[in-house]
Design a protein around this motif. Structure first.
Motif, PDB file in Angstrom:
ATOM      1  N   GLY A  42      31.740 134.227   8.541  1.00 38.96           N
ATOM      2  CA  GLY A  42      32.802 133.977   9.513  1.00 38.96           C
ATOM      3  C   GLY A  42      32.845 134.954  10.670  1.00 38.96           C
ATOM      4  N   LYS A  43      31.808 135.786  10.816  1.00 35.03           N
ATOM      5  CA  LYS A  43      31.828 136.816  11.861  1.00 35.03           C
ATOM      6  C   LYS A  43      31.892 136.210  13.260  1.00 35.03           C
ATOM      7  N   THR A  44      31.023 135.251  13.526  1.00 38.11           N
ATOM      8  CA  THR A  44      31.001 134.635  14.850  1.00 38.11           C
ATOM      9  C   THR A  44      32.295 133.870  15.119  1.00 38.11           C
ATOM     10  N   THR A  45      32.807 133.190  14.114  1.00 35.10           N
ATOM     11  CA  THR A  45      34.082 132.488  14.274  1.00 35.10           C
ATOM     12  C   THR A  45      35.199 133.465  14.593  1.00 35.10           C
ATOM     13  N   LEU A  46      35.176 134.635  13.948  1.00 36.63           N
ATOM     14  CA  LEU A  46      36.207 135.632  14.220  1.00 36.63           C
ATOM     15  C   LEU A  46      36.105 136.139  15.648  1.00 36.63           C
ATOM     16  N   GLY A  76      34.350 141.737  28.288  1.00 34.10           N
ATOM     17  CA  GLY A  76      32.960 141.296  28.312  1.00 34.10           C
ATOM     18  C   GLY A  76      32.623 140.657  26.981  1.00 34.10           C
ATOM     19  N   LEU A  77      31.828 139.595  27.005  1.00 32.92           N
ATOM     20  CA  LEU A  77      31.489 138.868  25.782  1.00 32.92           C
ATOM     21  C   LEU A  77      30.019 138.488  25.784  1.00 32.92           C
ATOM     22  N   LEU A  78      29.315 138.895  24.737  1.00 33.61           N
ATOM     23  CA  LEU A  78      27.953 138.429  24.491  1.00 33.61           C
ATOM     24  C   LEU A  78      27.975 137.579  23.235  1.00 33.61           C
ATOM     25  N   PRO A  79      27.878 136.241  23.363  1.00 33.35           N
ATOM     26  CA  PRO A  79      27.861 135.385  22.176  1.00 33.35           C
ATOM     27  C   PRO A  79      26.550 135.556  21.406  1.00 33.35           C
ATOM     28  N   GLN A  80      26.571 135.126  20.163  1.00 30.66           N
ATOM     29  CA  GLN A  80      25.336 135.151  19.375  1.00 30.66           C
ATOM     30  C   GLN A  80      24.312 134.198  19.973  1.00 30.66           C
ATOM     31  N   PRO A 153      24.079 142.144  19.061  1.00 31.27           N
ATOM     32  CA  PRO A 153      23.460 142.465  20.356  1.00 31.27           C
ATOM     33  C   PRO A 153      21.997 142.869  20.292  1.00 31.27           C
ATOM     34  N   THR A 154      21.528 143.419  19.174  1.00 36.86           N
ATOM     35  CA  THR A 154      20.156 143.944  19.143  1.00 36.86           C
ATOM     36  C   THR A 154      19.179 143.018  18.431  1.00 36.86           C
ATOM     37  N   THR A 155      19.589 141.799  18.147  1.00 36.62           N
ATOM     38  CA  THR A 155      18.687 140.842  17.496  1.00 36.62           C
ATOM     39  C   THR A 155      17.431 140.643  18.338  1.00 36.62           C
ATOM     40  N   GLY A 156      16.258 140.827  17.728  1.00 41.29           N
ATOM     41  CA  GLY A 156      15.000 140.593  18.420  1.00 41.29           C
ATOM     42  C   GLY A 156      14.521 141.733  19.288  1.00 41.29           C
ATOM     43  N   THR A 182      29.183 142.646  16.032  1.00 41.25           N
ATOM     44  CA  THR A 182      28.745 142.171  14.728  1.00 41.25           C
ATOM     45  C   THR A 182      27.280 142.543  14.576  1.00 41.25           C
ATOM     46  N   THR A 183      26.873 142.808  13.355  1.00 45.27           N
ATOM     47  CA  THR A 183      25.491 143.198  13.129  1.00 45.27           C
ATOM     48  C   THR A 183      25.120 142.997  11.671  1.00 45.27           C
ATOM     49  N   HIS A 184      23.823 142.794  11.428  1.00 42.95           N
ATOM     50  CA  HIS A 184      23.277 142.818  10.069  1.00 42.95           C
ATOM     51  C   HIS A 184      22.525 144.121   9.821  1.00 42.95           C
TER      52      HIS A 184
END
Length: 323
Positions: A42-46, A76-80, A153-156, A182-184
């Motif tokens: 639910g991270k992105t939904t939150l 500022g917003l950076l979506p997944q 934000p740092t995916t890839g 959010t991050t893994h």
């Protein structure tokens, strides 16, 4: 300290899938708050609920106001998932997004901040995955926001680029920017966040500073010794048990490793290798996610098994796409 973000009892469902189940949190001005949790927790939904980009029950305030009433230049917003026009260069994309605001940062400075000066005139479609993500991060920074939401934000991004971005985010936080990410990546969360919140099964099951979470939920340090020694034959002051082909000694401080070696020698036992590890945020993640019912963790195999049905963020994405 004044809270920049306050959320109380936030709930969101998509059909029978409960994406958010009564989430409450607050984030102070200048604080970095990291959300971690399993895929579909639910991270992105939150993030969408906190920014007003999806409907949700409960209460959310940014700067003391409804998210939709806040001056957009402050956020500022950076979506997944973010897919800007492919036939624009990185410079053109940032220039375009900067043009949406009355006051924007210098584009060349933003390009430098995200490490894209040398590739600024490359079409977006020809950038590498990491370069694309850094361009997207730059698009969330052009308005010099007071509150910044970053969804993975740092995916890839390669390790060097990731660390450079960490430095940038730390600099922004030092300057007073409030950041919710959010991050893994548990190392990322531990380094950047003043507090970490674990979201599991749509609920915020724990939130505290990383070191406190590790101390409370991370368990004991472990010394793994590759040996056939019988723990009953060793004069040890620490709990020890055999696991597979190894002897595992628990709660051993690093300065006491020599005592274990001496005990092995006194018993005439040889060993091939020693590995000492202390608990970290990943152990906290596994413990809390397992307790919440998201995962079953088998320490002997290191495997994670998903429990339950439905992927909350996937259901959210599908539902949002139908709106």
């Amino acid at each position: 300290m004044t809270a920049t973000l306050v959320a109380e009892d936030v709930r969101r469902s998509y059909g029978e899938t409960v994406a958010l189940d009564g989430v409450s949190l607050s984030v102070d001005a200048g604080e970095v708050f990291a959300l971690v949790g399993p895929n579909g927790a639910g991270k992105t939904t939150l993030v969408r609920a906190l920014t007003g980009t999806t409907d949700a029950e409960g209460s959310v305030e940014l700067f003391g106001a409804d998210p939709l009433d806040v001056d957009r230049e402050r956020v500022g917003l950076l979506p997944q998932a973010f897919d800007p026009p492919a036939r624009l260069t990185a410079r053109e994309l940032l220039d375009y997004y900067a043009g949406l605001y009355d006051e924007a940062r210098d584009i060349e400075t933003v390009l430098s901040d995200v490490g894209l000066v040398g590739d600024a005139d490359t079409w977006y479609e020809n950038l590498s995955g990491g370069q694309k993500r850094r361009t997207c991060v730059g698009s969330a920074l052009v308005n010099d926001p007071d509150l910044l939401f970053l969804d993975e934000p740092t995916t890839g991004i390669d390790p060097a680029g990731r660390r450079a971005l960490w430095d940038l985010l730390e600099s922004l936080a030092d300057g007073g920017t409030t950041i919710v990410l959010t991050t893994h990546d548990m190392a990322e969360a531990h380094r950047l966040a003043d507090r970490v919140g674990l979201l599991a099964d749509g609920r915020l099951v724990a939130a505290d500073d990383p070191d406190t979470l590790v101390a409370e939920y991370g368990g004991e340090s472990r010394l793994v010794v590759e040996t056939d020694a019988d723990p009953a034959a060793l004069d040890l002051s620490y709990p020890a048990e055999r696991t597979g082909d190894s002897l595992v000694v628990s709660d051993v401080p690093p300065e006491a490793i020599g005592d274990v070696v001496d005990a092995l020698a006194a018993a005439g036992a040889s060993y091939d290798a020693l590995t000492w590890s202390e608990p970290d945020l990943e152990e906290v993640y596994l413990e809390l996610a397992s307790t919440a019912g998201e995962y079953g963790y088998r320490p002997a195999t290191g495997r994670l098994d998903r429990r339950g049905e439905g992927d909350r963020d996937a259901a959210a994405a599908d539902a949002e796409g139908e709106r």
